[in-house]
Design a protein around this motif. Structure first.
Motif, PDB file in Angstrom:
ATOM      1  N   MET A  77       3.328  10.304  -3.622  1.00 29.55           N
ATOM      2  CA  MET A  77       2.391  10.002  -4.695  1.00 29.55           C
ATOM      3  C   MET A  77       2.546   8.540  -5.126  1.00 29.55           C
ATOM      4  SD  MET A  77       0.145  10.950  -7.046  1.00 29.55           S
ATOM      5  CE  MET A  77       0.255  12.744  -7.185  1.00 29.55           C
ATOM      6  N   ILE A  78       1.414   7.873  -5.299  1.00 26.64           N
ATOM      7  CA  ILE A  78       1.396   6.528  -5.869  1.00 26.64           C
ATOM      8  C   ILE A  78       0.598   6.609  -7.160  1.00 26.64           C
ATOM      9  CG2 ILE A  78       0.645   4.131  -5.566  1.00 26.64           C
ATOM     10  CD1 ILE A  78       0.930   4.658  -2.511  1.00 26.64           C
ATOM     11  N   LEU A 126      -5.708   2.403  -1.409  1.00 26.34           N
ATOM     12  CA  LEU A 126      -4.535   3.241  -1.151  1.00 26.34           C
ATOM     13  C   LEU A 126      -4.959   4.583  -0.563  1.00 26.34           C
ATOM     14  CD1 LEU A 126      -2.538   2.462  -4.411  1.00 26.34           C
ATOM     15  CD2 LEU A 126      -1.770   1.965  -2.070  1.00 26.34           C
ATOM     16  N   SER A 140      -5.830   4.345   2.969  1.00 23.37           N
ATOM     17  CA  SER A 140      -4.664   4.179   3.849  1.00 23.37           C
ATOM     18  C   SER A 140      -3.971   5.511   4.117  1.00 23.37           C
ATOM     19  CB  SER A 140      -3.669   3.204   3.220  1.00 23.37           C
ATOM     20  OG  SER A 140      -2.962   3.818   2.153  1.00 23.37           O
ATOM     21  N   ALA A 187      -2.715   7.452   1.523  1.00 22.15           N
ATOM     22  CA  ALA A 187      -1.775   7.762   0.451  1.00 22.15           C
ATOM     23  C   ALA A 187      -2.399   8.730  -0.554  1.00 22.15           C
ATOM     24  CB  ALA A 187      -1.343   6.484  -0.254  1.00 22.15           C
ATOM     25  N   GLU A 188      -1.546   9.513  -1.188  1.00 19.29           N
ATOM     26  CA  GLU A 188      -1.964  10.355  -2.303  1.00 19.29           C
ATOM     27  C   GLU A 188      -1.862   9.514  -3.574  1.00 19.29           C
ATOM     28  OE1 GLU A 188      -0.789  14.598  -4.499  1.00 19.29           O
ATOM     29  OE2 GLU A 188       0.342  13.876  -2.739  1.00 19.29           O
ATOM     30  N   VAL A 189      -2.949   9.453  -4.349  1.00 12.51           N
ATOM     31  CA  VAL A 189      -3.011   8.548  -5.491  1.00 12.51           C
ATOM     32  C   VAL A 189      -3.414   9.307  -6.749  1.00 12.51           C
ATOM     33  CG1 VAL A 189      -4.007   6.415  -6.415  1.00 12.51           C
ATOM     34  CG2 VAL A 189      -3.761   6.698  -3.950  1.00 12.51           C
ATOM     35  N   ARG A 201       6.167   7.211  -5.578  1.00 16.36           N
ATOM     36  CA  ARG A 201       6.832   6.336  -4.605  1.00 16.36           C
ATOM     37  C   ARG A 201       6.628   4.875  -4.948  1.00 16.36           C
ATOM     38  NH1 ARG A 201       4.366   7.495   0.904  1.00 16.36           N
ATOM     39  NH2 ARG A 201       6.204   6.375   1.683  1.00 16.36           N
ATOM     40  N   ALA A 230      -2.781  -2.997  -3.335  1.00 16.11           N
ATOM     41  CA  ALA A 230      -2.725  -1.834  -2.446  1.00 16.11           C
ATOM     42  C   ALA A 230      -2.093  -2.208  -1.107  1.00 16.11           C
ATOM     43  CB  ALA A 230      -4.130  -1.274  -2.243  1.00 16.11           C
ATOM     44  N   VAL A 282       1.328  -0.547   0.550  1.00 15.37           N
ATOM     45  CA  VAL A 282       1.310   0.074   1.890  1.00 15.37           C
ATOM     46  C   VAL A 282       2.312  -0.631   2.805  1.00 15.37           C
ATOM     47  CG1 VAL A 282      -0.095   0.486   3.942  1.00 15.37           C
ATOM     48  CG2 VAL A 282      -1.039   0.927   1.665  1.00 15.37           C
ATOM     49  N   LEU A 337       6.013   0.208   1.663  1.00 14.45           N
ATOM     50  CA  LEU A 337       6.404   1.590   1.947  1.00 14.45           C
ATOM     51  C   LEU A 337       6.578   1.809   3.450  1.00 14.45           C
ATOM     52  CD1 LEU A 337       4.201   3.663  -0.542  1.00 14.45           C
ATOM     53  CD2 LEU A 337       6.618   3.058  -0.740  1.00 14.45           C
TER      54      LEU A 337
END
Length: 410
Positions: A1-2, A18, A21, A23-25, A239, A400, A404, A407
């Motif tokens: 999670m971001i 994000l 890409s 990611a879970e936001v 994260r 963003a 990415v 991470l």
């Protein structure tokens, strides 16, 4: 999670990139809707943007991110009507408004030589890539204009009123590099308003991000690289955390951030029984600069009003925080001069005093402030880039991309 703190244009753009890409936001917003400074209210059936704002189609990042057809853009006339010597004089962009060439040539804003020099400056800005413009010698906006041979009446009677209305920089002391880039967009792009108000921009971004991923009415009390703590005590693990608020709120959440000077602007909304001007053109005060700009919004976009017979919506902006009945009366009196009509029957619909309307971008400050903060936090907003819708979106993308990249490297 971001977690992204703030659902303004910068935060929503960061969330969009994000999400793309993979990611879970989750976006956390303290107010009751998305948009931040870019919101539109409905008052008596009229659409009121929170301060005078426009969308320029030549902003590269804006054009990449937004689907203009979805926004149903309504265009301003390419140029401005400048109040000089007791009447409005039209100065047009000949590239987009060739029919206005004669009136522009006759406008008392400088000699024909001055206007030729302005044409050469406009062409140079329009033909140059933005990255090349960003590397040009820096100075104040006034100094950069002077280096192009532009001074005297052409500046004081046209460029200063126009750029004051666009940049909120009355003395032209801001970044000349940024002014060049804005001028490029004014020459090449369409200055427009979405049919549903400027609030349609963040609303569109929110739909792409997914409303289910946005928590509204949730103030953030504390941010850490591993998550945020809401005002009610709930903790959201993450994260990475992106702070996408205005500069004052960001300094409260991240102690030690440098203070960023901001310009305050006040926008007055009036309803006139009839349109004082039946053209979708920006009106400038070339004599006194008593107002930054004024426009009959319902002539630009009829959807800003409830419909026929409801009156004309007039938006007028002044520099600083100018509230109170006496100030409104002074502004309305000046509008009577600019539009050459009686304004005593105009209804005062609303006043928006915006303390942090735009960041001050001085000469040599640079357009790319860091988006990585100490401790693994990230930040975005037009105060990290250029003071514009373009800058907000660019900063969101940059933040963003930094998240990415970092991470992926872990």
């Amino acid at each position: 999670m971001i977690v992204v703190v703030g659902a303004g244009v910068a935060g929503l753009t960061a969330a969009l990139h994000l999400a793309r890409s993979g990611a879970e936001v989750t976006v956390v917003e303290a107010s009751d809707d998305v948009g931040g400074r870019v919101r539109t209210d409905i008052v008596d059936g009229f659409q009121l943007d929170r301060g005078f704002q426009v969308l320029n189609t030549a902003y590269p990042e804006v054009a990449r991110v937004l689907d203009f057809s979805r926004l149903q853009l309504n265009d301003f006339q390419a140029g401005a009507a400048v109040y000089l010597d007791g009447r409005l004089r039209t100065v047009s962009n000949p590239l987009r408004q060739p029919a206005g060439l004669a009136s522009t040539a006759l406008a008392p804003v400088g000699s024909l030589v001055d206007k030729a020099l302005l044409g050469a400056f406009s062409s140079a800005c329009a033909l140059a890539p933005p990255r090349w413009l960003a590397r040009q010698p820096e100075g104040t906006a006034r100094e950069v204009l002077a280096s192009a041979g532009l001074s005297g009446p052409i500046v004081e009677r046209f460029l200063r009123p126009l750029l004051s209305g666009v940049l909120f920089d009355e003395d032209l002391e801001g970044s000349g590099r940024y002014m060049r880039m804005v001028w490029r967009c004014l020459v090449l792009g369409r200055t427009s308003l979405p049919a549903n108000g400027m609030g349609a921009v963040p609303s569109t971004l929110a739909e792409i991000v997914g409303r289910e991923n946005i928590l509204l009415g949730e103030a953030v009390a504390r941010v850490r690289p591993d998550g945020v703590t809401l005002a009610g005590g709930r903790h959201l693990p993450a994260r990475a955390v992106v702070v996408a608020t205005g500069p004052s709120a960001a300094r409260q959440l991240v102690p030690g951030l440098a203070e960023i000077p901001m310009r305050a602007v006040t926008t007055f909304y009036h309803v006139a029984p009839e349109p004082p001007l039946t053209r979708p053109v920006l009106v400038l005060d070339g004599d006194q600069l008593a107002v930054l700009s004024s426009v009959v919004l319902t002539e630009v976009a009829p959807s800003y009003g409830p419909g026929p017979g409801s009156g004309a919506l007039v938006s007028t902006s002044v520099l600083g925080l100018a509230t109170g009945t006496s100030t409104e009366r002074l502004v309305r009196a000046r509008l009577g001069d600019l539009y050459r009509c009686r304004t005593s029957s105009w209804g005062h619909l609303a006043t928006y005093a915006i303390p942090e309307a735009v960041p001050v971008l001085g000469p040599g400050q640079g357009f790319r402030q860091p988006v990585r903060l100490a401790g693994g936090l990230y930040i975005c907003g037009d105060h990290r880039d250029t003071p514009s819708l373009q800058g907000a979106m660019v900063s969101g993308r940059r933040a963003a991309e930094a998240v990415v990249s970092d991470l992926a490297a872990k």
